[in-house]
Design an enzyme around this catalytic site. Sequence first.
Site, PDB file in Angstrom:
ATOM      1  N   ALA A 112     124.661  59.159 101.513  1.00 46.89           N
ATOM      2  CA  ALA A 112     125.871  59.058 100.701  1.00 46.89           C
ATOM      3  C   ALA A 112     126.955  60.029 101.187  1.00 46.89           C
ATOM      4  O   ALA A 112     128.140  59.688 101.209  1.00 46.89           O
ATOM      5  CB  ALA A 112     125.543  59.331  99.232  1.00 46.89           C
ATOM      6  N   HIS A 126     124.402  55.916  80.955  1.00 51.93           N
ATOM      7  CA  HIS A 126     123.107  56.401  80.480  1.00 51.93           C
ATOM      8  C   HIS A 126     123.224  57.745  79.761  1.00 51.93           C
ATOM      9  O   HIS A 126     122.231  58.454  79.611  1.00 51.93           O
ATOM     10  CB  HIS A 126     122.114  56.511  81.638  1.00 51.93           C
ATOM     11  CG  HIS A 126     121.676  55.182  82.173  1.00 51.93           C
ATOM     12  ND1 HIS A 126     120.983  55.013  83.351  1.00 51.93           N
ATOM     13  CD2 HIS A 126     121.826  53.918  81.673  1.00 51.93           C
ATOM     14  CE1 HIS A 126     120.738  53.720  83.566  1.00 51.93           C
ATOM     15  NE2 HIS A 126     121.253  53.038  82.567  1.00 51.93           N
ATOM     16  N   ARG A 167     115.945  70.002  82.794  1.00 54.47           N
ATOM     17  CA  ARG A 167     116.916  69.297  83.647  1.00 54.47           C
ATOM     18  C   ARG A 167     118.328  69.816  83.394  1.00 54.47           C
ATOM     19  O   ARG A 167     119.124  69.971  84.320  1.00 54.47           O
ATOM     20  CB  ARG A 167     116.852  67.790  83.386  1.00 54.47           C
ATOM     21  CG  ARG A 167     115.507  67.193  83.765  1.00 54.47           C
ATOM     22  CD  ARG A 167     115.512  65.695  83.675  1.00 54.47           C
ATOM     23  NE  ARG A 167     116.266  65.100  84.750  1.00 54.47           N
ATOM     24  CZ  ARG A 167     116.693  63.835  84.761  1.00 54.47           C
ATOM     25  NH1 ARG A 167     116.453  63.057  83.731  1.00 54.47           N
ATOM     26  NH2 ARG A 167     117.370  63.351  85.774  1.00 54.47           N
ATOM     27  N   THR A 205     121.953  53.553  94.399  1.00 52.82           N
ATOM     28  CA  THR A 205     121.101  53.079  93.311  1.00 52.82           C
ATOM     29  C   THR A 205     120.145  52.014  93.829  1.00 52.82           C
ATOM     30  O   THR A 205     120.513  51.188  94.666  1.00 52.82           O
ATOM     31  CB  THR A 205     121.933  52.597  92.096  1.00 52.82           C
ATOM     32  OG1 THR A 205     121.051  52.033  91.124  1.00 52.82           O
ATOM     33  CG2 THR A 205     122.981  51.579  92.473  1.00 52.82           C
ATOM     34  N   CYS A 232     122.170  71.043  63.585  1.00 50.05           N
ATOM     35  CA  CYS A 232     123.387  70.316  63.970  1.00 50.05           C
ATOM     36  C   CYS A 232     124.598  71.069  63.424  1.00 50.05           C
ATOM     37  O   CYS A 232     124.630  71.393  62.231  1.00 50.05           O
ATOM     38  CB  CYS A 232     123.335  68.907  63.375  1.00 50.05           C
ATOM     39  SG  CYS A 232     124.911  68.031  63.461  1.00 50.05           S
TER      40      CYS A 232
HETATM   41  N1  APR Z   1     122.233  58.707 100.081  1.00 53.62           N
HETATM   42  C1  APR Z   1     122.291  57.414  99.675  1.00 53.62           C
HETATM   43  N2  APR Z   1     121.304  56.813  98.982  1.00 53.62           N
HETATM   44  C2  APR Z   1     120.226  57.542  98.678  1.00 53.62           C
HETATM   45  C3  APR Z   1     120.084  58.896  99.059  1.00 53.62           C
HETATM   46  C4  APR Z   1     121.157  59.480  99.806  1.00 53.62           C
HETATM   47  N3  APR Z   1     121.122  60.745 100.220  1.00 53.62           N
HETATM   48  N4  APR Z   1     118.885  59.343  98.602  1.00 53.62           N
HETATM   49  C5  APR Z   1     118.302  58.326  97.961  1.00 53.62           C
HETATM   50  N5  APR Z   1     119.101  57.230  97.999  1.00 53.62           N
HETATM   51  C6  APR Z   1     118.862  55.922  97.410  1.00 53.62           C
HETATM   52  C7  APR Z   1     117.409  55.514  97.406  1.00 53.62           C
HETATM   53  O1  APR Z   1     117.103  54.832  98.620  1.00 53.62           O
HETATM   54  C8  APR Z   1     117.356  54.581  96.190  1.00 53.62           C
HETATM   55  O2  APR Z   1     117.660  53.241  96.573  1.00 53.62           O
HETATM   56  O3  APR Z   1     119.249  56.010  96.061  1.00 53.62           O
HETATM   57  C9  APR Z   1     118.466  55.120  95.299  1.00 53.62           C
HETATM   58  C10 APR Z   1     117.972  55.865  94.070  1.00 53.62           C
HETATM   59  O4  APR Z   1     117.255  54.974  93.273  1.00 53.62           O
HETATM   60  P1  APR Z   1     116.601  55.413  91.884  1.00 53.62           P
HETATM   61  O5  APR Z   1     115.839  56.686  92.026  1.00 53.62           O
HETATM   62  O6  APR Z   1     115.901  54.218  91.376  1.00 53.62           O
HETATM   63  O7  APR Z   1     117.864  55.801  90.975  1.00 53.62           O
HETATM   64  P2  APR Z   1     118.814  54.862  90.132  1.00 53.62           P
HETATM   65  O8  APR Z   1     118.969  53.548  90.769  1.00 53.62           O
HETATM   66  O9  APR Z   1     120.024  55.663  89.817  1.00 53.62           O
HETATM   67  O10 APR Z   1     117.952  54.709  88.802  1.00 53.62           O
HETATM   68  C11 APR Z   1     118.499  53.995  87.742  1.00 53.62           C
HETATM   69  O11 APR Z   1     116.647  54.492  86.296  1.00 53.62           O
HETATM   70  O12 APR Z   1     115.129  56.178  85.854  1.00 53.62           O
HETATM   71  C12 APR Z   1     116.224  55.475  85.357  1.00 53.62           C
HETATM   72  O13 APR Z   1     117.873  56.098  83.825  1.00 53.62           O
HETATM   73  C13 APR Z   1     117.371  56.407  85.104  1.00 53.62           C
HETATM   74  O14 APR Z   1     119.696  56.185  85.700  1.00 53.62           O
HETATM   75  C14 APR Z   1     118.368  56.016  86.167  1.00 53.62           C
HETATM   76  C15 APR Z   1     118.045  54.563  86.426  1.00 53.62           C
END
Ligand code: APR
Length: 229
Positions: free
Chosen positions: A210, A101, A51, A168, A128
């Site tokens: 977004a 995070h 990653r 999110t 380290c």
């Molecule tokens: N524009 C806007 N929203 C979007 C787009 C886009 N192009 N693509 C995806 N999304 C939305 C999805 O619909 C979803 O609701 O972004 C969200 C991403 O959700 P997750 O994959 O669950 O990511 P996140 O909420 O950041 O996850 C939180 O979970 O896996 C752990 O630590 C990891 O930081 C992460 C945390």
Amino acid sequence: MLTGAGISAESGVPTFRDSDGLWEGHDPQQVATPEAFEEDRALVQRFYDARRASLARVHPNAAHRALAELETVLGDDLFLVTQNIDDLHERAGSTRVHHMHGELLAAWCQACGHRMHWDGTLADEPDCPGCGTAALRPDVVWFGEMPYGMDEIHRALFSCDLFVSIGTSGVVYPAAGFVDYAIAGGSETLELNLERALNSDFHLSRQGLATELVPAWVAELSSAVGAPG
Ligand code: APR
């Protein structure tokens, strides 16, 4: 302001939850735990090495850039918290990003606690630079670990005028509960996301990409506060 994986999706950063593929036969969410690291350290190091290396192939998008512009308008009045471990906010120009995070481009030593910028690999178990012990791990927060900076984040949530959540899913706590802290503190709340998040307590919600929603909203806010352009 809270951002999640959705803001980096259009840059091509694979998210944990949206990605449909397995990584070397493993569910990425199963790799992001302290237990996984204890059981198979090399596997988890390789996952994060991959990653980290992939950051070189992605670039900030219009949403990251719009938030960097917003920082120039609002200065310290913008408190940007991200759940993302990529560095796309910084590469777009944001200078005060709270990585709750952790960050892919950082490592910490389990022997001496030293934290450092890290852009190389960890699977080869390098020493380290602080204490010489081969005990470095990615400086990221795994499931079951305490996110960074929670006191400062809670203070900001209780004192803000507007809480905005971008990209999110609202599945992972504590970030999923931030909207309720903000409402308890008297803030307006706005969600900008592809779909409505699990927590539907937001006063306002706009659905879309977004890269479209964020620049449009930043332009509206900037003109409301009288910023040039
Ligand atoms: N524009 C806007 N929203 C979007 C787009 C886009 N192009 N693509 C995806 N999304 C939305 C999805 O619909 C979803 O609701 O972004 C969200 C991403 O959700 P997750 O994959 O669950 O990511 P996140 O909420 O950041 O996850 C939180 O979970 O896996 C752990 O630590 C990891 O930081 C992460 C945390």
